[in-house]
Design a protein around this motif. Sequence first.
Motif, PDB file in Angstrom:
ATOM      1  N   THR A   1      26.466  45.563  46.578  1.00 46.25           N
ATOM      2  CA  THR A   1      26.798  46.913  46.106  1.00 46.25           C
ATOM      3  C   THR A   1      25.691  47.880  46.542  1.00 46.25           C
ATOM      4  O   THR A   1      24.598  47.454  46.943  1.00 46.25           O
ATOM      5  CB  THR A   1      26.871  46.959  44.569  1.00 46.25           C
ATOM      6  N   TYR A   2      25.981  49.177  46.420  1.00 41.80           N
ATOM      7  CA  TYR A   2      24.935  50.160  46.741  1.00 41.80           C
ATOM      8  C   TYR A   2      23.697  49.926  45.873  1.00 41.80           C
ATOM      9  O   TYR A   2      22.564  50.031  46.341  1.00 41.80           O
ATOM     10  CB  TYR A   2      25.475  51.597  46.593  1.00 41.80           C
ATOM     11  N   LYS A   3      23.924  49.576  44.603  1.00 41.59           N
ATOM     12  CA  LYS A   3      22.777  49.378  43.706  1.00 41.59           C
ATOM     13  C   LYS A   3      21.946  48.176  44.157  1.00 41.59           C
ATOM     14  O   LYS A   3      20.719  48.242  44.247  1.00 41.59           O
ATOM     15  CB  LYS A   3      23.296  49.176  42.275  1.00 41.59           C
ATOM     16  N   LYS A   4      22.638  47.101  44.487  1.00 38.34           N
ATOM     17  CA  LYS A   4      21.935  45.881  44.902  1.00 38.34           C
ATOM     18  C   LYS A   4      21.203  46.114  46.240  1.00 38.34           C
ATOM     19  O   LYS A   4      20.053  45.696  46.411  1.00 38.34           O
ATOM     20  CB  LYS A   4      22.976  44.752  45.040  1.00 38.34           C
ATOM     21  N   LEU A   5      21.878  46.794  47.149  1.00 40.40           N
ATOM     22  CA  LEU A   5      21.259  47.064  48.452  1.00 40.40           C
ATOM     23  C   LEU A   5      20.020  47.943  48.270  1.00 40.40           C
ATOM     24  O   LEU A   5      18.986  47.734  48.920  1.00 40.40           O
ATOM     25  CB  LEU A   5      22.266  47.746  49.384  1.00 40.40           C
ATOM     26  N   TYR A   6      20.138  48.884  47.348  1.00 38.48           N
ATOM     27  CA  TYR A   6      19.002  49.766  47.035  1.00 38.48           C
ATOM     28  C   TYR A   6      17.823  48.943  46.498  1.00 38.48           C
ATOM     29  O   TYR A   6      16.689  49.076  46.954  1.00 38.48           O
ATOM     30  CB  TYR A   6      19.469  50.806  46.007  1.00 38.48           C
ATOM     31  N   GLU A   7      18.140  48.052  45.562  1.00 40.00           N
ATOM     32  CA  GLU A   7      17.055  47.257  44.957  1.00 40.00           C
ATOM     33  C   GLU A   7      16.403  46.336  45.985  1.00 40.00           C
ATOM     34  O   GLU A   7      15.182  46.190  46.015  1.00 40.00           O
ATOM     35  CB  GLU A   7      17.609  46.440  43.781  1.00 40.00           C
ATOM     36  N   GLU A   8      17.239  45.724  46.808  1.00 39.79           N
ATOM     37  CA  GLU A   8      16.680  44.816  47.827  1.00 39.79           C
ATOM     38  C   GLU A   8      15.854  45.595  48.857  1.00 39.79           C
ATOM     39  O   GLU A   8      14.834  45.117  49.350  1.00 39.79           O
ATOM     40  CB  GLU A   8      17.801  44.040  48.531  1.00 39.79           C
ATOM     41  N   THR A   9      16.322  46.800  49.174  1.00 43.61           N
ATOM     42  CA  THR A   9      15.572  47.631  50.124  1.00 43.61           C
ATOM     43  C   THR A   9      14.228  48.025  49.514  1.00 43.61           C
ATOM     44  O   THR A   9      13.185  47.970  50.178  1.00 43.61           O
ATOM     45  CB  THR A   9      16.389  48.890  50.502  1.00 43.61           C
ATOM     46  N   CYS A  10      14.250  48.411  48.253  1.00 42.93           N
ATOM     47  CA  CYS A  10      12.992  48.797  47.587  1.00 42.93           C
ATOM     48  C   CYS A  10      12.022  47.617  47.541  1.00 42.93           C
ATOM     49  O   CYS A  10      10.833  47.753  47.825  1.00 42.93           O
ATOM     50  CB  CYS A  10      13.265  49.279  46.163  1.00 42.93           C
ATOM     51  N   ARG A  11      12.558  46.462  47.169  1.00 39.43           N
ATOM     52  CA  ARG A  11      11.714  45.266  47.090  1.00 39.43           C
ATOM     53  C   ARG A  11      11.055  45.004  48.456  1.00 39.43           C
ATOM     54  O   ARG A  11       9.854  44.776  48.541  1.00 39.43           O
ATOM     55  CB  ARG A  11      12.600  44.065  46.735  1.00 39.43           C
ATOM     56  N   PHE A  12      11.850  45.096  49.490  1.00 33.17           N
ATOM     57  CA  PHE A  12      11.275  44.799  50.804  1.00 33.17           C
ATOM     58  C   PHE A  12      10.366  45.936  51.282  1.00 33.17           C
ATOM     59  O   PHE A  12       9.372  45.686  51.973  1.00 33.17           O
ATOM     60  CB  PHE A  12      12.382  44.498  51.836  1.00 33.17           C
ATOM     61  N   SER A  13      10.670  47.157  50.882  1.00 31.74           N
ATOM     62  CA  SER A  13       9.779  48.279  51.215  1.00 31.74           C
ATOM     63  C   SER A  13       8.403  48.036  50.601  1.00 31.74           C
ATOM     64  O   SER A  13       7.364  48.257  51.243  1.00 31.74           O
ATOM     65  CB  SER A  13      10.319  49.594  50.657  1.00 31.74           C
ATOM     66  N   ASN A  14       8.416  47.572  49.355  1.00 35.61           N
ATOM     67  CA  ASN A  14       7.137  47.277  48.700  1.00 35.61           C
ATOM     68  C   ASN A  14       6.396  46.162  49.436  1.00 35.61           C
ATOM     69  O   ASN A  14       5.171  46.203  49.573  1.00 35.61           O
ATOM     70  CB  ASN A  14       7.368  46.875  47.235  1.00 35.61           C
ATOM     71  N   ALA A  15       7.170  45.177  49.904  1.00 35.19           N
ATOM     72  CA  ALA A  15       6.541  44.076  50.650  1.00 35.19           C
ATOM     73  C   ALA A  15       5.894  44.612  51.929  1.00 35.19           C
ATOM     74  O   ALA A  15       4.786  44.204  52.301  1.00 35.19           O
ATOM     75  CB  ALA A  15       7.583  43.008  50.984  1.00 35.19           C
TER      76      ALA A  15
END
Length: 629
Positions: free
Chosen positions: A94-108
Amino acid sequence: MQRINSLSEYFKKYELSEKNPESFWSEIADSFTWKKKWDKVLDWDFENVSINWFQNAKLNITENIFERNLKERGDKTAIIWEPNDPNESPIHLTYKKLYEETCRFSNALRSKGIKKGDRVIIYMPMVPEAAIAMLACARVGAVHSVVFAGFSSTSLADRINDCQAKMVLTSDGNFRGSKTIPVKSVVDEALEKCSTIESVIVLERTKQAVEMFEGRDFWWHDCVSEETNICDAEVLDSEDMLFILYTSGSTGKPKGVVHSSAGYMVYSAYTFQNVFQYDENDIYWCTADVGWITGHSYIVYGPLLCGATTVMFEGVPTFPNVSRFWDIVDKFKINQFYTAPTAIRALQAHGLEPLKNNSLESLKVIGSVGEPINEEAWHWYHDNIGKGNCPLVDTWWQTETGGIMISALAGITPNKPAHASLPLPGIHPVIVDPEGNELVGNNVQGNLCIKFPWPSIIRTTYGDHQRCINTYFSNYKGMYFTGDGVKRDHDGYLRILGRVDDVINVSGHRMGTAEVENAINEHEEVIESAVVGYPHDIKGEGIYAYVIINSQSSDDKVKGEIVDVVRRVIGPIAKPDKIQIVSGLPKTRSGKIMRRILRKVASNDFGNLGDTSTLLNPDVVEEIINGAN
Ligand code: PRX
């Protein structure tokens, strides 16, 4: 997003875009989220190639994908991922899940020291993490450069070195049809020739054994495990670089085409919405790989900016059988399907049998991209896949244009087989003769140029601005030269005729003949080579290589070795289809190879070779004709 709903509206918008481009584009840009709006819509100079869209505006493209969409579309599917093996379950993000995964990887990425402006190479298979990787780079302001995972370690190393990348994102391996292909080991080999890479993040996909280098290599899952799913987006200037994508030209090594943040965002979204006429609950599928511009603009950025559901497919059209594309269309009830003529021709060759269990009734729009679509393939696609009632959008554009330039708008512009048809609003093509005179009116044919900038026009070639000026803006003064030939027919519809330079288009993959020659010349027995394209039933163009060797070994042995060398230096997509061993190449008195003759021979068109009397070595022509494959 502004949407054109009728042909008369298209003409109205087109006229506005000619008369008042600034007001036309600012109206479209208004529907995006800006940290700060622009001071001026456009400032440009084609002589020095200084192009500034939405001057001094501030934004982040991922806020326009996520924050702008989350409220209304948080639970909507953003990406459907179909794995290579149809027995493995697809993933719906979902957009929400994709957003969260993107944020997580951005932090990485930030934890590993990546900051605004750093270049990050993405060398990954078609998995959702490839899109997440791109979006995470954009989130933190890093510049991604996706390298198609079929390229060799040498090609990968060249690109890493050219953009001085700091990090590589990759996977252990890649499932492709019945094969499992190593990916990480190719990166390892490339990095032996690179000194700028500080870290490599490896996604586990195939679970094959890989070597991990202490201090340099990290597993994706380890990198994200401790990170939160919130990440502030870096604030970028409208003209800050969004990505670099390498593409081939007539000379030299592939060049890094640079796209900037705001213009690319506005244009990819606008064209996606209008060409495909996407409706809110549609399921859209583009079969390209994210390693090419089509994957960037019409799998990832365009659709996600518009809040669409976009399908990503890991596999190939022939695995486990040739019904695979059509099975996926039915499985997800695809509404818009966008593919390349090569795929159509390859599937057409299997007849209608593979279609007999498919309904395909969900399809509303079908599209074509990457190479000219011949009339026979157009009709087969239109009649058997579109069942005669889906508009077929033949979309002409390039890595350098960032988005679709000439195309029908689905269901709005009348279809004409094998014609890209009309320019999109904001695009002002001109047809010129070799002297640069504009050919006005209908029934004319010449070279295709664009005389006014559009938001996603190439900004520079990375690290070498002069090359950008020379390649695109010097042939015809005051215009962007596309490298393509075009015909405007009696109705004013445009038909793309293919490249007029030394670029060939093999299965929709763009290749410089010089690049393939350089690879062939790496074989130690090769003295000289000349590569040309020839008409190929499936691939559009095939690669024909004329090679002079000094070998005592058999021609067949050398031919096999040449194919291996090209695979090793560039990758399997560049391997010659035909190799002819010759004793000489036809040359002018100034020593230039007469490619015109080689092209004719390769095309079995021996009738009219033109004047060969000015050649330094006219005798060689007969030998070449006699030995032609
Ligand atoms: O020759 C044109 C051909 O593909 C070239 C651009 O290749 P690339 O940068 O790899 O981008 C491909 C995907 C956009 C063009 O110069 N081409 C692209 N689309 C078409 C096409 N030729 C004819 N018809 C098309 N629809």
